[in-house]
Structures are given as C-alpha cells and as structure tokens.
Design a protein around this motif. Structure first.
Motif, PDB file in Angstrom:
ATOM      1  N   MET A  69     -28.798 143.595 -33.065  1.00  0.00           N
ATOM      2  CA  MET A  69     -27.771 142.767 -32.435  1.00  0.00           C
ATOM      3  C   MET A  69     -27.627 143.061 -30.949  1.00  0.00           C
ATOM      4  O   MET A  69     -27.410 142.153 -30.140  1.00  0.00           O
ATOM      5  N   THR A  70     -27.749 144.321 -30.556  1.00  0.00           N
ATOM      6  CA  THR A  70     -27.491 144.715 -29.175  1.00  0.00           C
ATOM      7  C   THR A  70     -28.572 144.222 -28.224  1.00  0.00           C
ATOM      8  O   THR A  70     -28.297 143.909 -27.059  1.00  0.00           O
ATOM      9  N   VAL A  71     -29.816 144.132 -28.695  1.00  0.00           N
ATOM     10  CA  VAL A  71     -30.887 143.606 -27.850  1.00  0.00           C
ATOM     11  C   VAL A  71     -30.595 142.157 -27.467  1.00  0.00           C
ATOM     12  O   VAL A  71     -30.878 141.713 -26.341  1.00  0.00           O
ATOM     13  N   VAL A  72     -29.981 141.419 -28.367  1.00  0.00           N
ATOM     14  CA  VAL A  72     -29.626 140.019 -28.090  1.00  0.00           C
ATOM     15  C   VAL A  72     -28.367 139.947 -27.231  1.00  0.00           C
ATOM     16  O   VAL A  72     -28.241 139.080 -26.364  1.00  0.00           O
ATOM     17  N   HIS A  73     -27.414 140.869 -27.445  1.00  0.00           N
ATOM     18  CA  HIS A  73     -26.143 140.870 -26.715  1.00  0.00           C
ATOM     19  C   HIS A  73     -25.895 142.257 -26.101  1.00  0.00           C
ATOM     20  O   HIS A  73     -25.059 143.015 -26.583  1.00  0.00           O
ATOM     21  N   PRO A  74     -26.619 142.617 -25.021  1.00  0.00           N
ATOM     22  CA  PRO A  74     -26.455 143.943 -24.403  1.00  0.00           C
ATOM     23  C   PRO A  74     -25.269 143.987 -23.438  1.00  0.00           C
ATOM     24  O   PRO A  74     -25.436 144.055 -22.228  1.00  0.00           O
ATOM     25  N   GLU A  75     -24.067 143.929 -23.971  1.00  0.00           N
ATOM     26  CA  GLU A  75     -22.900 143.746 -23.129  1.00  0.00           C
ATOM     27  C   GLU A  75     -21.874 144.851 -23.331  1.00  0.00           C
ATOM     28  O   GLU A  75     -21.953 145.643 -24.274  1.00  0.00           O
ATOM     29  N   ALA A  76     -20.908 144.907 -22.431  1.00  0.00           N
ATOM     30  CA  ALA A  76     -19.827 145.876 -22.537  1.00  0.00           C
ATOM     31  C   ALA A  76     -19.062 145.656 -23.835  1.00  0.00           C
ATOM     32  O   ALA A  76     -18.801 144.528 -24.232  1.00  0.00           O
ATOM     33  N   GLY A  77     -18.709 146.751 -24.478  1.00  0.00           N
ATOM     34  CA  GLY A  77     -17.994 146.654 -25.742  1.00  0.00           C
ATOM     35  C   GLY A  77     -18.879 146.861 -26.940  1.00  0.00           C
ATOM     36  O   GLY A  77     -18.384 147.061 -28.050  1.00  0.00           O
ATOM     37  N   GLY A  78     -20.204 146.828 -26.750  1.00  0.00           N
ATOM     38  CA  GLY A  78     -21.132 147.129 -27.829  1.00  0.00           C
ATOM     39  C   GLY A  78     -20.859 146.310 -29.076  1.00  0.00           C
ATOM     40  O   GLY A  78     -20.729 145.084 -29.034  1.00  0.00           O
ATOM     41  N   PHE A  79     -20.770 147.004 -30.210  1.00  0.00           N
ATOM     42  CA  PHE A  79     -20.585 146.313 -31.483  1.00  0.00           C
ATOM     43  C   PHE A  79     -19.244 145.601 -31.563  1.00  0.00           C
ATOM     44  O   PHE A  79     -19.094 144.621 -32.300  1.00  0.00           O
ATOM     45  N   GLY A  80     -18.241 146.049 -30.794  1.00  0.00           N
ATOM     46  CA  GLY A  80     -16.953 145.367 -30.787  1.00  0.00           C
ATOM     47  C   GLY A  80     -17.054 143.986 -30.166  1.00  0.00           C
ATOM     48  O   GLY A  80     -16.460 143.020 -30.657  1.00  0.00           O
ATOM     49  N   ALA A  81     -17.822 143.889 -29.090  1.00  0.00           N
ATOM     50  CA  ALA A  81     -18.025 142.589 -28.445  1.00  0.00           C
ATOM     51  C   ALA A  81     -18.819 141.656 -29.347  1.00  0.00           C
ATOM     52  O   ALA A  81     -18.566 140.445 -29.396  1.00  0.00           O
ATOM     53  N   ILE A  82     -19.788 142.206 -30.077  1.00  0.00           N
ATOM     54  CA  ILE A  82     -20.594 141.377 -30.981  1.00  0.00           C
ATOM     55  C   ILE A  82     -19.738 140.913 -32.161  1.00  0.00           C
ATOM     56  O   ILE A  82     -19.857 139.758 -32.612  1.00  0.00           O
ATOM     57  N   ALA A  83     -18.861 141.779 -32.654  1.00  0.00           N
ATOM     58  CA  ALA A  83     -17.944 141.369 -33.718  1.00  0.00           C
ATOM     59  C   ALA A  83     -17.044 140.234 -33.241  1.00  0.00           C
ATOM     60  O   ALA A  83     -16.711 139.324 -34.009  1.00  0.00           O
TER      61      ALA A  83
ATOM     62  N   ARG B  23     -17.836 137.868 -31.240  1.00  0.00           N
ATOM     63  CA  ARG B  23     -18.620 136.634 -31.282  1.00  0.00           C
ATOM     64  C   ARG B  23     -18.762 136.090 -32.701  1.00  0.00           C
ATOM     65  O   ARG B  23     -18.708 134.876 -32.916  1.00  0.00           O
ATOM     66  N   TYR B  24     -18.995 136.976 -33.664  1.00  0.00           N
ATOM     67  CA  TYR B  24     -19.413 136.518 -34.991  1.00  0.00           C
ATOM     68  C   TYR B  24     -18.333 136.644 -36.073  1.00  0.00           C
ATOM     69  O   TYR B  24     -18.445 135.992 -37.118  1.00  0.00           O
ATOM     70  N   LEU B  25     -17.327 137.480 -35.864  1.00  0.00           N
ATOM     71  CA  LEU B  25     -16.254 137.618 -36.849  1.00  0.00           C
ATOM     72  C   LEU B  25     -14.917 137.109 -36.326  1.00  0.00           C
ATOM     73  O   LEU B  25     -13.980 136.928 -37.104  1.00  0.00           O
ATOM     74  N   GLY B  26     -14.797 136.935 -35.003  1.00  0.00           N
ATOM     75  CA  GLY B  26     -13.558 136.441 -34.434  1.00  0.00           C
ATOM     76  C   GLY B  26     -12.766 137.528 -33.731  1.00  0.00           C
ATOM     77  O   GLY B  26     -13.028 138.727 -33.892  1.00  0.00           O
ATOM     78  N   PRO B  27     -11.756 137.127 -32.940  1.00  0.00           N
ATOM     79  CA  PRO B  27     -11.013 138.080 -32.108  1.00  0.00           C
ATOM     80  C   PRO B  27     -10.188 139.091 -32.890  1.00  0.00           C
ATOM     81  O   PRO B  27     -10.070 140.234 -32.464  1.00  0.00           O
ATOM     82  N   MET B  28      -9.613 138.705 -34.044  1.00  0.00           N
ATOM     83  CA  MET B  28      -8.787 139.673 -34.770  1.00  0.00           C
ATOM     84  C   MET B  28      -9.631 140.819 -35.329  1.00  0.00           C
ATOM     85  O   MET B  28      -9.263 141.986 -35.216  1.00  0.00           O
ATOM     86  N   ALA B  29     -10.773 140.480 -35.926  1.00  0.00           N
ATOM     87  CA  ALA B  29     -11.657 141.522 -36.452  1.00  0.00           C
ATOM     88  C   ALA B  29     -12.118 142.444 -35.335  1.00  0.00           C
ATOM     89  O   ALA B  29     -12.182 143.669 -35.500  1.00  0.00           O
ATOM     90  N   SER B  30     -12.441 141.846 -34.185  1.00  0.00           N
ATOM     91  CA  SER B  30     -12.878 142.654 -33.053  1.00  0.00           C
ATOM     92  C   SER B  30     -11.750 143.553 -32.542  1.00  0.00           C
ATOM     93  O   SER B  30     -11.973 144.729 -32.232  1.00  0.00           O
TER      94      SER B  30
END
Length: 465
Positions: A65-79, A81-88
């Motif tokens: 996931m990180t190779v596609v979305h190498p951004e600040a927040g790591g797995f939290g930022a990816i969550a 995108r894909y699970l929504g703001p509350m899960a993140s």
C-alpha cells in the motif's frame, strides 16, 4: 522538502531498513523471552515462528500500500482513503497513544538499567537525562535521527548475531571447559511440549507484542528519499532478518539453556542471553547485556517518539488534531507534534514512578490493546485497498502480499484471537480493562470533530499524492 507536509525526504535506504528492523526488535527478546518460555517451554519457538508470519504479512501488506501512497501518516493516511475518516481517526490516535505509553515504559526501563551499575542514583535522574537526549535527537533533523537510530539498532542486531553464532558453536563443538550439551535442554524437563498445545497459544499472545514496531516501515515513507525503492526493500529484508533473529535466536536459546532455568528470566542477571555469554567465558556478561538492553530501550524510545510525532502531525493535516500541530522547523521536524508527544511521555513516566501499581498497568494495557487493534485495521485497510483497486481497474502495486486477500483475512483473524486471549493471561488481562473503554472514548471523540469539519467546511480528506 515536501511542500504539502513540511517534512523532508532525507532518510536513506539503509536508514529506513534499520528503523523498520530496529522497531521490531526490542528488549522483549533479550529480557522478555523468558516469559514466553515459562508458558510453553521449548515450544515457545513455535509461537515466535507463528507471530513472525503475521508480522511479515503485515510488513508486505504495508509495503504494497505504501509504495502506491508514500505520504505523511503512513497506514493512517491509507486507512483514511479506503476505510473513511472515522476509522483513520480512531486508528491513528490508538497508535499515537500506544507509542507514547511505550516511550514512557522504555525510558523508565532505561533508568532501571542505569541503576544496575549505580543503584544509589535516583530513578528520576537518568529518566530526565535520557528523555532530554532522545528529544534532542528527534529535534535536530530527520537525517540525524535516522543515523542515530541506525547505529543504536545495529548494536541489537550484532548482539543477536553473536549470540546465535556462539550458541550454534556451543551446541556443535562445546566451549572451553564445557562440552556440548547436545539437545538435552529440549529433550529433558518434559520434552518440547511440556505444557501442551494450549500453552503455546497463550505464549503466542505474549510474543505477538514483541513484533510491534514492524509497522514503522510505512511511517518512514513520507521522509524517505526514494520510498518506491526503499520501502519494498526494507519489507523484504525483514522477511529474512525477523526469521533469523527471533525464531533462530529463540531456538538457540531453548537449546542451550534448559527451559526451567530460562522461564521467567526478567532481570539482567537472569537473562538467558547472559547465561550463554557466561558459558563462553565473556567477562562481565551481565554488564555487557545491561549495556545492550539499555541501547535497545533508547533505540525503542527514539523510534517510537519519531513515529508518534509523525502520526500526530498527519492527524493535524486532516483536521483530526489542532492545526497548530502542523508547524515544522527549518529542518523539517514537526516540533509542536513532537512537544505534544513529549508531554504524553511525561504523563507516562509520572504514572510509572508515582503510581506503578494502579495507573501504569492501565496505561500499558491501553497501549497493548491499541497497538494490536491498529494492526487489525491495517489488514482491514489492505483488504479494502485490493478490492477498490481491482474494482476501479487500477494497476497493481509493484510489491504484493502473497495469497492476499486470504492472507490478510487470516492474519486479521489471528490477531483478533490473540487479542481475546490476552484476557486470559495474568500478564496482559489489564488490556481489557483499559483498551475497550479507550476505544469507545475515541469513537465518541470523533463525533464533535466531524461536526466541526462540517461547520467549517473542512475537507476531512488526505492530500492527493
């Protein structure tokens, strides 16, 4: 510098790899391995192997996931995108609290290690000194942090390699004045499974926590010089190294030291590592191991403060924490987020010093529950990541978790089972006293955050990459 975050991409490939590896190897192996052995005997090595598989699945899922979305927040930022703001929101704050409490426990442990040499020194003094040291390292620059962590983690790695080499040599050829014991340490004292398979599962609930820190590979992506190259390389390197260090290291340990002696070895002088170094005729083996676990504690403090401050900074980016925490220094360090995490460190340290019987176990319980829950959400995110990209016809990531989404689902279920099992262990049952109420509190805390975002017109979304 990344204009969207204020962070700087200054971490080299070797630093990213060692930060990830150092985050997954802590004092639990040097001192806490005796606890797992006390539950399962020599079969504790099987528990370490199973937990390693889950940790490696996590590393690969994160890398994918990180190779596609190498951004600040790591797995939290990816969550996000894909699970929504509350899960993140819930996942990131769970992770921040877990890391901050861990920092508090590590700095207190470092103070106790100093008292091993100088028992007359008051505990607060080394705690303050080490806190100031690690804060300074994190304040200077991410490149300096990475170099400091590289060499501190290297001490742990070298110690484990030397331990394994001496242990294997001892088993094959013996040492001066001590003939090889063969496999008597495993075959005697009740055999490989002295306490049955159920005990191995209980040990699994203990050793899983030893691998917390594997997720660090994702958080470093926003400050890596080349995340598309470095993150997958770090994840692949952990496949071999975690198996070597944890599984082979534990196998050598139970083969050399009878499990009845290694069980419950919590102090420096009782550490199974010390016993083998004494066998090898290394002078002041206990003092040497004390130095190693001291550096291991400082390494864990260093990495955890980095991770928690970057995760807090990413929360501020999407309005899930005060915008003031977005400020970075001229060196690209999120100083206000760092200060907030340091405040949490102070609270954890005070709780451990003044109320160790009540407050600190609850903090540790909340941290353990939070850490495993964050891992579970990482696997849920990975499942959603795969499903969404397949549905939208997007290209696959250059690195992929083999067998996913089945492997993601099985790993998540295994973590849920481990989390439930902690309620039946004397060591970690407190996680269920503190963890669920804290989780509910975070869910409730998100409601006013969402209302404020709706009122102010905030995007409540991650910046695109």
């Amino acid at each position: 510098m990344d204009e969207g975050t204020g962070l700087r991409r200054e971490l080299s490939g070797r630093q990213v790899g060692m930060i990830a590896l150092g985050g997954a190897i802590g004092t639990g192996l040097f001192l806490g391995s005796g606890l797992a052995i006390s539950l399962a005997g020599p079969a504790a090595v099987a528990a370490y192997a199973v937990a390693a598989v889950v940790a490696l699945a996590l590393a690969y899922a994160l890398a994918e996931m990180t190779v596609v979305h190498p951004e600040a927040g790591g797995f939290g930022a990816i969550a996000h995108r894909y699970l929504g703001p509350m899960a993140s929101f819930v996942q990131r704050w769970l992770y921040v609290v877990a890391q901050v409490v861990n920092i508090g426990s590590e700095v207190v442990a470092a103070g106790l290690y100093i008292q091993f040499w100088w028992p007359e020194v008051p505990l607060w003094l080394p705690v303050v000194v080490f806190s100031a040291l690690i804060l300074t390292v994190n304040t200077l620059s991410v490149r300096f942090f990475g170099e400091f962590e590289y060499w501190f983690a290297m001490i742990k790695v070298v110690t484990i390699v030397v331990f394994i080499a001496i242990g294997v040599y001892f088993l094959l050829f013996g040492l001066p004045g001590r003939p090889s014991p063969g496999l008597t340490a495993i075959t005697d004292h009740g055999g490989f499974l002295p306490n049955g398979l159920g005990a191995v599962w209980l040990a699994l609930s203990v050793v899983t926590f030893s691998y917390l820190g594997t997720e660090a590979v994702a958080v470093t992506a926003a400050e890596s010089k080349d995340p598309e190259r470095d993150v997958p390389r770090a994840a692949r390197g952990m496949v071999v190294r975690l198996g070597l260090f944890y599984v082979l290291g534990t196998a050598v340990l139970v083969a050399v030291v009878p499990w009845t002696e290694a069980a419950g070895a919590e102090g420096i002088t009782q550490s199974p590592f010390v016993r083998l170094f004494e066998y090898a005729g290394i002078p002041a083996a206990a003092g040497l191991m004390n130095f190693v676990v001291l550096t291991a504690a400082l390494s864990a403090m260093n990495t955890n403060l980095y991770l928690s401050s970057r995760m807090t900074h990413s929360l501020a980016m999407v309005g899930h924490a005060p915008k003031a925490l977005l400020k970075t220094s001229a060196r690209g360090v999120p100083t206000r987020s760092l200060a907030l995490c340091a405040l949490g460190l102070v609270i954890a340290v005070l709780a451990s010093v003044f109320s160790p019987q009540q407050a600190f176990p609850l903090l540790i319980g909340a941290a353990l529950f939070s850490g495993v829950t964050a891992w579970i959400l990482i696997f849920v995110t990975h499942f959603a990541f795969r499903r969404t990209r397949a549905r939208e016809g997007l290209p696959a990531s250059p690195i992929r978790l083999p067998g996913a989404p089945v492997t993601s689902g099985l790993a998540a279920l295994a973590l849920v089972a481990v989390l439930v099992t902690t309620g039946f262990t004397d060591q970690f049952f407190v996680a269920w006293l503190a963890g669920p109420p804290f989780l509910l509190l975070l869910v409730l805390a998100y409601l006013p955050v969402r209302r404020r975002a709706a009122r102010t017109g905030a995007r409540d979304a991650e910046p695109s990459t």
